[in-house]
Scaffold this motif. Structure first.
Motif, PDB file in Angstrom:
ATOM      1  N   LYS A   3      88.482 -87.362  -5.896  1.00 14.41           N
ATOM      2  CA  LYS A   3      87.412 -87.794  -6.782  1.00 14.41           C
ATOM      3  C   LYS A   3      88.034 -88.318  -8.078  1.00 14.41           C
ATOM      4  CE  LYS A   3      83.959 -86.219  -4.227  1.00 14.41           C
ATOM      5  NZ  LYS A   3      82.979 -87.117  -3.568  1.00 14.41           N
ATOM      6  N   ASP A  82      84.163 -91.935  -9.399  1.00 14.33           N
ATOM      7  CA  ASP A  82      83.100 -91.059  -8.916  1.00 14.33           C
ATOM      8  C   ASP A  82      82.259 -90.504 -10.056  1.00 14.33           C
ATOM      9  OD1 ASP A  82      83.662 -90.636  -5.870  1.00 14.33           O
ATOM     10  OD2 ASP A  82      85.620 -90.477  -6.831  1.00 14.33           O
ATOM     11  N   LEU A  83      82.850 -90.479 -11.271  1.00 17.86           N
ATOM     12  CA  LEU A  83      82.133 -89.899 -12.409  1.00 17.86           C
ATOM     13  C   LEU A  83      82.769 -90.378 -13.707  1.00 17.86           C
ATOM     14  CD1 LEU A  83      80.062 -87.680 -13.478  1.00 17.86           C
ATOM     15  CD2 LEU A  83      82.000 -86.096 -13.405  1.00 17.86           C
ATOM     16  N   ARG A 113      75.748 -97.991 -15.687  1.00 19.93           N
ATOM     17  CA  ARG A 113      74.930 -98.198 -14.489  1.00 19.93           C
ATOM     18  C   ARG A 113      74.905 -99.664 -14.062  1.00 19.93           C
ATOM     19  NH1 ARG A 113      69.955 -93.996 -15.967  1.00 19.93           N
ATOM     20  NH2 ARG A 113      70.939 -92.151 -15.012  1.00 19.93           N
ATOM     21  N   ARG A 123      77.499 -95.905  -6.536  1.00 19.67           N
ATOM     22  CA  ARG A 123      76.659 -94.860  -7.129  1.00 19.67           C
ATOM     23  C   ARG A 123      77.242 -94.408  -8.464  1.00 19.67           C
ATOM     24  NH1 ARG A 123      76.801 -90.127  -3.467  1.00 19.67           N
ATOM     25  NH2 ARG A 123      75.213 -89.315  -4.883  1.00 19.67           N
ATOM     26  N   GLN A 125      77.778 -92.426 -11.726  1.00 18.99           N
ATOM     27  CA  GLN A 125      77.417 -91.096 -12.187  1.00 18.99           C
ATOM     28  C   GLN A 125      78.043 -90.852 -13.561  1.00 18.99           C
ATOM     29  OE1 GLN A 125      76.950 -87.733  -9.376  1.00 18.99           O
ATOM     30  NE2 GLN A 125      78.312 -88.905  -8.052  1.00 18.99           N
ATOM     31  N   LEU A 127      78.375 -87.826 -16.758  1.00 18.56           N
ATOM     32  CA  LEU A 127      78.156 -86.506 -17.351  1.00 18.56           C
ATOM     33  C   LEU A 127      78.208 -86.713 -18.862  1.00 18.56           C
ATOM     34  CD1 LEU A 127      77.950 -83.448 -17.598  1.00 18.56           C
ATOM     35  CD2 LEU A 127      80.389 -83.286 -17.039  1.00 18.56           C
ATOM     36  N   VAL A 170      70.623 -87.729 -16.275  1.00 18.88           N
ATOM     37  CA  VAL A 170      72.058 -87.481 -16.130  1.00 18.88           C
ATOM     38  C   VAL A 170      72.364 -86.039 -16.538  1.00 18.88           C
ATOM     39  CG1 VAL A 170      72.649 -89.889 -16.566  1.00 18.88           C
ATOM     40  CG2 VAL A 170      72.638 -88.288 -18.464  1.00 18.88           C
ATOM     41  N   LEU A 208      78.417 -80.067  -9.881  1.00 17.72           N
ATOM     42  CA  LEU A 208      77.869 -81.397  -9.590  1.00 17.72           C
ATOM     43  C   LEU A 208      78.271 -81.869  -8.197  1.00 17.72           C
ATOM     44  CD1 LEU A 208      78.384 -83.378 -12.938  1.00 17.72           C
ATOM     45  CD2 LEU A 208      76.227 -82.617 -11.949  1.00 17.72           C
ATOM     46  N   GLU A 212      76.211 -82.204  -4.589  1.00 23.75           N
ATOM     47  CA  GLU A 212      76.200 -83.510  -3.926  1.00 23.75           C
ATOM     48  C   GLU A 212      76.466 -83.384  -2.432  1.00 23.75           C
ATOM     49  OE1 GLU A 212      79.528 -86.585  -4.250  1.00 23.75           O
ATOM     50  OE2 GLU A 212      78.117 -87.288  -5.754  1.00 23.75           O
TER      51      GLU A 212
END
Length: 214
Positions: A3, A82-83, A113, A123, A125, A127, A170, A208, A212
């Motif tokens: 990730k 991934d984040l 986004r 996708r 994401q 935090l 979020v 998180l 998922e």
């Protein structure tokens, strides 16, 4: 497959040692490095900390500090992600209030986004992390009578950021709930603060990605 997590922030992500002229904590002591060790080999932590970085406002003394201006390049160069862990706003208080800083991070989330192609499976994401409070320790910035760079203003971060996080759907973490700035300068995390923030973020991120895959 690891990730990929991009940590986008200011001097407290870069690892500025309190009370020093730009000396950086070692990788082992920075919260990003501690987070990497806590999450383990299934994750890859990517650092993007810059001293003085704002959310979306220009610093008249350094145009390269506007955080949203360089965000797309970071997203593209570190893809596939991934984040994104987003922790900015403290430096905005030199030019605007805490609510405007919160609006700034909300604008950054929308920008992230818009770059769905930089994320695995399209996708995006995020935090969102509200910054630690500042204190009234002596500082050239805080001594400016026209600046909002003060503890009372920074105390407003968490409620504003939490509201935008909920509105935008979020996940959220209040850094001030786990760490305080060093009394040496009233702005930067000390080693214990880095460790505490890393522990809280590791728990949040693990949850998180567990949710998922559940």
């Amino acid at each position: 497959m690891k990730k990929q997590i991009l940590c986008y922030g200011d001097s407290n992500t870069w690892g500025h040692t309190p009370g020093t002229p730009g000396i950086r904590y070692s990788e082992e002591a920075r919260w990003t490095g501690i987070l990497q060790r806590r999450l383990g080999s299934s994750f890859h932590i990517l650092e993007a900390g810059l001293c003085g970085r704002t959310t979306t406002c220009d610093d008249p003394y350094d145009p390269e500090l506007n955080g949203i201006r360089y965000l797309p390049g970071w997203l593209r160069s570190t893809a596939p992600l991934d984040l994104v862990v987003l922790m900015l706003g403290t430096n905005d208080l030199k030019f605007q209030n805490a609510w405007s800083a919160a609006r700034g991070v909300a604008t950054m989330i929308r920008a992230i986004r818009m770059h769905a192609d930089c994320f695995r499976d399209g996708r995006p994401q995020v935090l969102l992390v509200s910054p630690i409070h500042v204190t009234d320790a002596p500082s050239p910035v805080m001594s400016d009578p026209d600046s909002l760079f003060s503890r009372p203003e920074s105390l407003k971060f968490s409620s504003y950021y939490r509201g935008f996080a909920e509105d935008m759907g979020v996940p959220f973490l209040d850094a001030a709930s786990v760490a305080e700035p060093s009394p040496l300068d009233g702005i930067h995390l000390d080693a214990a603060g880095h460790a505490a923030l890393a522990a809280a973020l590791a728990d949040k991120i693990t949850a998180l990605f567990t949710d998922e895959t559940a």
